[in-house]
Design an enzyme around this catalytic site. Sequence first.
Site, mmCIF file in Angstrom:
data_model
loop_
_atom_site.group_PDB
_atom_site.id
_atom_site.type_symbol
_atom_site.label_atom_id
_atom_site.label_comp_id
_atom_site.label_asym_id
_atom_site.label_seq_id
_atom_site.Cartn_x
_atom_site.Cartn_y
_atom_site.Cartn_z
ATOM 1 N N GLN A 198 -0.647 -1.588 -2.079
ATOM 2 C CA GLN A 198 -0.961 -3.019 -1.908
ATOM 3 C C GLN A 198 0.251 -3.911 -2.160
ATOM 4 O OE1 GLN A 198 -3.533 -4.084 -0.516
ATOM 5 N NE2 GLN A 198 -4.975 -2.408 -0.755
ATOM 6 N N CYS A 256 -13.306 1.612 -3.423
ATOM 7 C CA CYS A 256 -12.698 2.879 -3.881
ATOM 8 C C CYS A 256 -12.038 2.706 -5.236
ATOM 9 C CB CYS A 256 -11.689 3.419 -2.867
ATOM 10 S SG CYS A 256 -12.413 3.842 -1.312
#
Length: 416
Positions: free
Chosen positions: A213, A374
């Site tokens: 990310q 997740c």
Amino acid sequence: MVPDSYRGVSSELDVEKIRADFPILREKIYGKPLVYLDSAATTQKPQVVIDAISHYYSRDNSNIHRGVYLLSQRATDGYEGARIKVQRFINAAELREIIFVRSATEAINLVAQTYGREHVQAGDEVIVSAMEHHSNIVPWQILCQEKGATLRVIPMNDEGELLLDEYGKLLNSRTRLLAVVHVANAIGTINPIQEIIQQAHQHDVPVLVDGAQSAAHLEVDVQALDCDFYAFSGHKLYGPTGVGILYGKANLLESMPPYQGGGEMISSVTFEKTTYNVLPHKFEAGTPNIVGSIGLGAAVDYVSEIGLKNIAAYEKELLLYATQQLSAISGLRLIGTAQEKASILSFVIEGIHAHDVGTILDQQGIAVRTGHHCAQPAMDRFQVPATARVSLAFYNTKGEIDALVKGIQRVIEVFS
Ligand code: 7TS
């Protein structure tokens, strides 16, 4: 290449011009303009990436490394050229430290199954954090189970910040590796990764950073960070799916056994003995995702041209605006309110299931992710089963955040 007109643009990005580079942003969803707020799941692709993929298949397609003919040379140049672009992008010291893999997930599994299997023994410890994506939990759990080792977890506070004092206490002579996320996908926290790495190194503990990310949103310099491994996926960096990067320090990668066996990763094979190829090829068995790497190279060029400093500044502005707007909605609670955050906003609305929020927003053309992202342990920490998550990229606008706010008000109306 991105036009010269992007050069010199500082924190004020010309967002309309950027949006024009992304054909999908002209799509209509149920007749309404697409408002794409799920870039943490995957980013959209600019035309230059789509063109690079199309160009490869229409002009250069052939297998790499092994061909004596010009077409194969062109494909090889494209693939290896992409490696150079990635090296510069994350400022790796050496080209051979850049391994093309399938994804961040594969990069982490590679390290767990090679470095991990060699170095982690019964009684040893591996540290992860409470905010990890399952990709940076399960490979270590599998390893620890196989070896009789223990997985230790750095806890976080109610804002979603790691408790660094607790982290310090976890480091000891049994610790073999720390695997920690740079930017948390479910709650958006930017971890003080440099400090975390330094502390681990004081105990001679190597560090794998999950950069899935961060690579698209923050400037990453692996030498300045001094991380031992850095993993990310091409598709979250405006590139194609099916390609990712494992960066590793050369001395560590050299010392590691291969991950998969096959073509290209060998130097010579007899039935008695196989010797392995040099880095990076030792870890790239079989025909790789050639077009994926080339597409990722084009994406890296595109992002670099706009400049990650500019991107980060603009996305921060969007984050602040979205945080203000969402906080003002009664009944809405933000999950993850760290001081240092990337442009990710997870939230729950009192009395309304996250999936219902997502479905009603979708009917208005607004794409957000709902669920546990997740990161079930992170959800457990906040005692929520699921959140709705907005993740912003530099092609998003304040106007789209206004549309989101209206959309959420509609959701609340439907359920009131
Ligand atoms: N690590 C982090 C922090 C992630 O956010 C993700 C994917 C991964 C690892 C795995 O990446 P992959 O490309 O190998 O699948 N995160 C998300 C998400 O937040 N929504 O969909 C995928």
